[in-house]
Design a protein around this motif. Structure first.
Motif, PDB file in Angstrom:
ATOM      1  N   PHE A 173     -31.597  -2.072  11.413  1.00  0.00           N
ATOM      2  CA  PHE A 173     -30.453  -1.074  11.069  1.00  0.00           C
ATOM      3  C   PHE A 173     -30.528  -0.776   9.569  1.00  0.00           C
ATOM      4  CE2 PHE A 173     -29.132  -3.763  14.756  1.00  0.00           C
ATOM      5  CZ  PHE A 173     -28.861  -2.955  15.388  1.00  0.00           C
ATOM      6  N   SER A 174     -29.662   0.064   9.225  1.00  0.00           N
ATOM      7  CA  SER A 174     -29.556   0.516   7.780  1.00  0.00           C
ATOM      8  C   SER A 174     -29.051  -0.341   7.011  1.00  0.00           C
ATOM      9  CB  SER A 174     -28.463   1.659   7.721  1.00  0.00           C
ATOM     10  OG  SER A 174     -28.235   1.893   6.239  1.00  0.00           O
ATOM     11  N   ALA A 175     -29.916  -0.779   5.842  1.00  0.00           N
ATOM     12  CA  ALA A 175     -29.416  -1.921   4.982  1.00  0.00           C
ATOM     13  C   ALA A 175     -28.051  -1.312   4.007  1.00  0.00           C
ATOM     14  CB  ALA A 175     -30.311  -2.360   3.913  1.00  0.00           C
ATOM     15  N   SER A 176     -27.962  -0.100   3.891  1.00  0.00           N
ATOM     16  CA  SER A 176     -26.917   0.292   2.910  1.00  0.00           C
ATOM     17  C   SER A 176     -25.554   0.937   3.488  1.00  0.00           C
ATOM     18  CB  SER A 176     -27.587   1.364   2.062  1.00  0.00           C
ATOM     19  OG  SER A 176     -27.885   2.411   2.943  1.00  0.00           O
ATOM     20  N   GLU A 177     -25.806   1.175   4.960  1.00  0.00           N
ATOM     21  CA  GLU A 177     -24.609   1.504   5.447  1.00  0.00           C
ATOM     22  C   GLU A 177     -24.238   0.917   6.807  1.00  0.00           C
ATOM     23  OE1 GLU A 177     -25.071   5.882   6.016  1.00  0.00           O
ATOM     24  OE2 GLU A 177     -23.561   6.289   4.340  1.00  0.00           O
ATOM     25  N   PHE A 178     -23.218   0.482   7.046  1.00  0.00           N
ATOM     26  CA  PHE A 178     -22.771  -0.581   8.283  1.00  0.00           C
ATOM     27  C   PHE A 178     -21.316  -0.588   8.416  1.00  0.00           C
ATOM     28  CE2 PHE A 178     -23.728  -3.402   4.844  1.00  0.00           C
ATOM     29  CZ  PHE A 178     -22.644  -4.024   4.710  1.00  0.00           C
ATOM     30  N   LYS A 179     -21.018  -0.574   9.982  1.00  0.00           N
ATOM     31  CA  LYS A 179     -19.560  -0.771   9.942  1.00  0.00           C
ATOM     32  C   LYS A 179     -19.453  -2.425  10.198  1.00  0.00           C
ATOM     33  CE  LYS A 179     -16.170   0.899  13.613  1.00  0.00           C
ATOM     34  NZ  LYS A 179     -15.634  -0.200  13.871  1.00  0.00           N
ATOM     35  N   LEU A 180     -18.310  -2.581   9.671  1.00  0.00           N
ATOM     36  CA  LEU A 180     -17.609  -4.091   9.752  1.00  0.00           C
ATOM     37  C   LEU A 180     -17.361  -4.253  11.204  1.00  0.00           C
ATOM     38  CD1 LEU A 180     -16.184  -4.670   6.305  1.00  0.00           C
ATOM     39  CD2 LEU A 180     -18.163  -5.491   6.908  1.00  0.00           C
ATOM     40  N   SER A 181     -17.550  -5.246  11.907  1.00  0.00           N
ATOM     41  CA  SER A 181     -17.045  -5.652  13.387  1.00  0.00           C
ATOM     42  C   SER A 181     -15.815  -6.420  13.164  1.00  0.00           C
ATOM     43  CB  SER A 181     -18.166  -6.051  14.239  1.00  0.00           C
ATOM     44  OG  SER A 181     -18.639  -6.908  13.647  1.00  0.00           O
ATOM     45  N   LEU A 182     -15.562  -6.884  11.983  1.00  0.00           N
ATOM     46  CA  LEU A 182     -14.414  -7.977  11.801  1.00  0.00           C
ATOM     47  C   LEU A 182     -13.388  -7.160  10.896  1.00  0.00           C
ATOM     48  CD1 LEU A 182     -17.224  -9.609  10.198  1.00  0.00           C
ATOM     49  CD2 LEU A 182     -15.980 -11.299  11.225  1.00  0.00           C
ATOM     50  N   THR A 183     -12.280  -7.908  11.103  1.00  0.00           N
ATOM     51  CA  THR A 183     -10.707  -7.192  10.344  1.00  0.00           C
ATOM     52  C   THR A 183     -11.056  -7.885   8.980  1.00  0.00           C
ATOM     53  OG1 THR A 183      -9.728  -9.100  11.200  1.00  0.00           O
ATOM     54  CG2 THR A 183      -9.640  -7.177  12.480  1.00  0.00           C
ATOM     55  N   ARG A 184     -10.114  -7.615   8.063  1.00  0.00           N
ATOM     56  CA  ARG A 184      -9.860  -7.927   6.805  1.00  0.00           C
ATOM     57  C   ARG A 184      -9.578  -9.546   6.954  1.00  0.00           C
ATOM     58  NH1 ARG A 184     -11.878  -3.571   6.016  1.00  0.00           N
ATOM     59  NH2 ARG A 184     -11.082  -2.203   4.768  1.00  0.00           N
ATOM     60  N   GLN A 185      -8.736  -9.833   8.002  1.00  0.00           N
ATOM     61  CA  GLN A 185      -8.394 -11.091   8.355  1.00  0.00           C
ATOM     62  C   GLN A 185      -9.609 -12.203   8.925  1.00  0.00           C
ATOM     63  OE1 GLN A 185      -5.165 -13.019   9.055  1.00  0.00           O
ATOM     64  NE2 GLN A 185      -6.574 -14.485   9.341  1.00  0.00           N
ATOM     65  N   GLU A 186     -10.263 -11.544   9.618  1.00  0.00           N
ATOM     66  CA  GLU A 186     -11.489 -12.370   9.956  1.00  0.00           C
ATOM     67  C   GLU A 186     -12.419 -12.418   8.856  1.00  0.00           C
ATOM     68  OE1 GLU A 186     -11.748 -11.266  14.751  1.00  0.00           O
ATOM     69  OE2 GLU A 186     -12.288  -9.583  13.197  1.00  0.00           O
ATOM     70  N   ILE A 187     -12.748 -11.583   8.066  1.00  0.00           N
ATOM     71  CA  ILE A 187     -13.481 -11.719   6.927  1.00  0.00           C
ATOM     72  C   ILE A 187     -12.891 -12.878   6.012  1.00  0.00           C
ATOM     73  CG2 ILE A 187     -14.469 -10.679   4.852  1.00  0.00           C
ATOM     74  CD1 ILE A 187     -14.243  -8.041   6.146  1.00  0.00           C
ATOM     75  N   GLY A 188     -11.440 -12.744   5.753  1.00  0.00           N
ATOM     76  CA  GLY A 188     -10.912 -13.786   4.755  1.00  0.00           C
ATOM     77  C   GLY A 188     -11.048 -15.192   5.458  1.00  0.00           C
ATOM     78  N   ASN A 189     -10.976 -15.226   6.815  1.00  0.00           N
ATOM     79  CA  ASN A 189     -11.091 -16.355   7.451  1.00  0.00           C
ATOM     80  C   ASN A 189     -12.159 -17.273   7.573  1.00  0.00           C
ATOM     81  OD1 ASN A 189     -11.798 -18.439   9.642  1.00  0.00           O
ATOM     82  ND2 ASN A 189      -9.698 -17.821  10.327  1.00  0.00           N
ATOM     83  N   HIS A 190     -13.519 -16.363   7.438  1.00  0.00           N
ATOM     84  CA  HIS A 190     -14.771 -16.735   7.421  1.00  0.00           C
ATOM     85  C   HIS A 190     -15.278 -17.383   6.100  1.00  0.00           C
ATOM     86  CE1 HIS A 190     -18.811 -17.160   8.219  1.00  0.00           C
ATOM     87  NE2 HIS A 190     -19.389 -16.041   7.365  1.00  0.00           N
ATOM     88  N   LEU A 191     -14.665 -16.360   5.057  1.00  0.00           N
ATOM     89  CA  LEU A 191     -14.767 -16.741   3.550  1.00  0.00           C
ATOM     90  C   LEU A 191     -13.869 -17.842   2.774  1.00  0.00           C
ATOM     91  CD1 LEU A 191     -16.015 -13.095   2.483  1.00  0.00           C
ATOM     92  CD2 LEU A 191     -17.378 -15.171   3.097  1.00  0.00           C
ATOM     93  N   GLY A 192     -12.866 -18.153   3.674  1.00  0.00           N
ATOM     94  CA  GLY A 192     -11.905 -19.175   3.123  1.00  0.00           C
ATOM     95  C   GLY A 192     -11.030 -18.364   2.095  1.00  0.00           C
TER      96      GLY A 192
END
Lengths: 234, 234
Positions: A173-192
């Motif tokens: 896939f493209s390294a420079s353009e992609f669609k997050l399949s996570l919400t901000r909430q999910e990203i935050g959860n994953h990263l603490g």
DNA sequence: CGTATTATTGACTCCATTCAAAGATAGTGG
DNA sequence: CCACTATCTTTGAATGGAGTCAATAATACG
């Protein structure tokens, strides 16, 4: 849940998923036991925490998250899985899964059934090696996550974006353009991090010209500057 | 570095270390290739980051830490290894270790050499299963650590003490009294806390009657209350 | 089109870090 | 055996990064 014979030899993911270190005849042997599964939608469970271990899974398309629940009833997103990546290892030791696996978007996966694993280990030493290689890779990933968990928010998010980019690129896939399949909430959860922190930092990265953000579409405008966030600073 | 034949069958750690799921004849086969290593002192390296993978190691006595270095030159203590526990998995995928392993005190270990692993996998399916079981356990441990890294300092330290106690108990040591082989600095590093925070919290736990602290000697006075710190609270 | 979910932005608060300084311990050599 | 030094630990005070609370805005969905 329909099962059907698949051919690893003709899979678009070959050389990415399990078979990458195996010979043609070994791949043929694996193809005989690998089963394809029907398509899942966002939010569907691939397996629940506590489910009996059914085998090692490979994502053919789409993405998924591994979720653990703690004693406080909070969810924790342990990892994000992209096409060509394997999951199910959380059930390998106890025969029961220690995490839930949930589809993040429309997805498909294959399964290497648990009951054929022991047999394959004996007939295909290469498979054993590949699986161990994979668990070793997981170890290194965990090491990075562990190191990251002590770093400031900006660094965690930068790493997350770079890691996604690299892994997607590896899968074609493209390294420079992609669609997050996570919400901000999910990203935050994953990263603490709090979801507000994720939102603020994405904005900051955009203001600094590092990335472009349109809803969940991310454009890496200055990947090397993004990488510098991980290196620079005391 | 002296190597010598050892007997897994008569090791005081049997049923704790690798052989626990294996038959007598399988254990005998493993004994043939396992080598013992000489004693190390605190600070000695078992292996360095980047070293060639020599095999899976089992700690016979003493303890060790796995250390990763980040881009900022900071050390990160990834895990603590106690008697009967295995290490070396960070070298399984790349053939080179992704972490350093360092003795925390006087210690001894065995080694299951890398060059005999492939052969053993084919002749001893039980060994493969045991190693996978082990990597699965590591996964669950990592899951706990990951969850913990988002929790407040008090909870992290409580978990650390309980985990040490349980693991030592499993190995036949006292569950309620033990000596830390780590400095406050090292505990803090491992848990993602400042050494001052560790010091303050140990004091607090003592004041609350949960533990006794004398230098590095810890006494668990009220283990269930300590456990409550992990469960209670929102 | 209206409703539910998701995202942005601002103001305030707090937990843990950092800085600083003193005290305790262990190890070393005279 | 004791003095000396390096290392480790304790304790206090001030700071700050990220979280929480809250209100609005934008999207997605039925």
């Amino acid at each position: 849940m329909t099962h059907s014979q698949v051919s690893c030899s003709h899979c678009s993911l070959d050389s990415l998923c399990l078979p990458r270190g195996l010979s043609q005849s070994e791949i043929n042997d694996i193809s005989k036991v690998v089963k394809a599964h029907k398509t899942l939608q966002r939010g569907d469970f691939i397996y629940h925490e506590g489910d009996r271990f059914r085998g090692i899974l490979a994502i053919k398309s789409g993405s998924a998250k591994l979720v653990a629940n703690d004693a406080h009833g909070n969810e924790h997103i342990i990892s994000i899985l992209l096409p060509g990546e394997l999951l199910g290892f959380d059930g390998l030791s106890t025969e029961h899964h220690g995490c839930a696996a949930i589809a993040l978007e429309t997805m498909m996966f294959c399964i290497l059934p648990a009951d054929s694993l022991e047999h394959l280990f004996q007939t295909l030493p290469g498979l054993t090696r590949e699986l161990f290689r994979h668990t070793g890779e997981k170890f290194l990933e965990d090491r990075n996550q562990r190191v990251l968990s002590k770093r400031p928010a900006e660094e965690r998010l930068a790493y997350f974006l770079i890691s996604l980019s690299e892994r997607l690129h590896r899968r074609g896939f493209s390294a420079s353009e992609f669609k997050l399949s996570l919400t901000r909430q999910e990203i935050g959860n994953h990263l603490g991090l709090a979801l507000e922190t994720v939102s603020r930092l994405l904005k900051k990265f955009q203001d600094d010209g590092l990335i472009g953000v349109r809803h969940r579409f991310i454009t890496l405008r200055n990947p090397s500057a993004l990488r510098n966030i991980l290196q620079a600073r005391e």
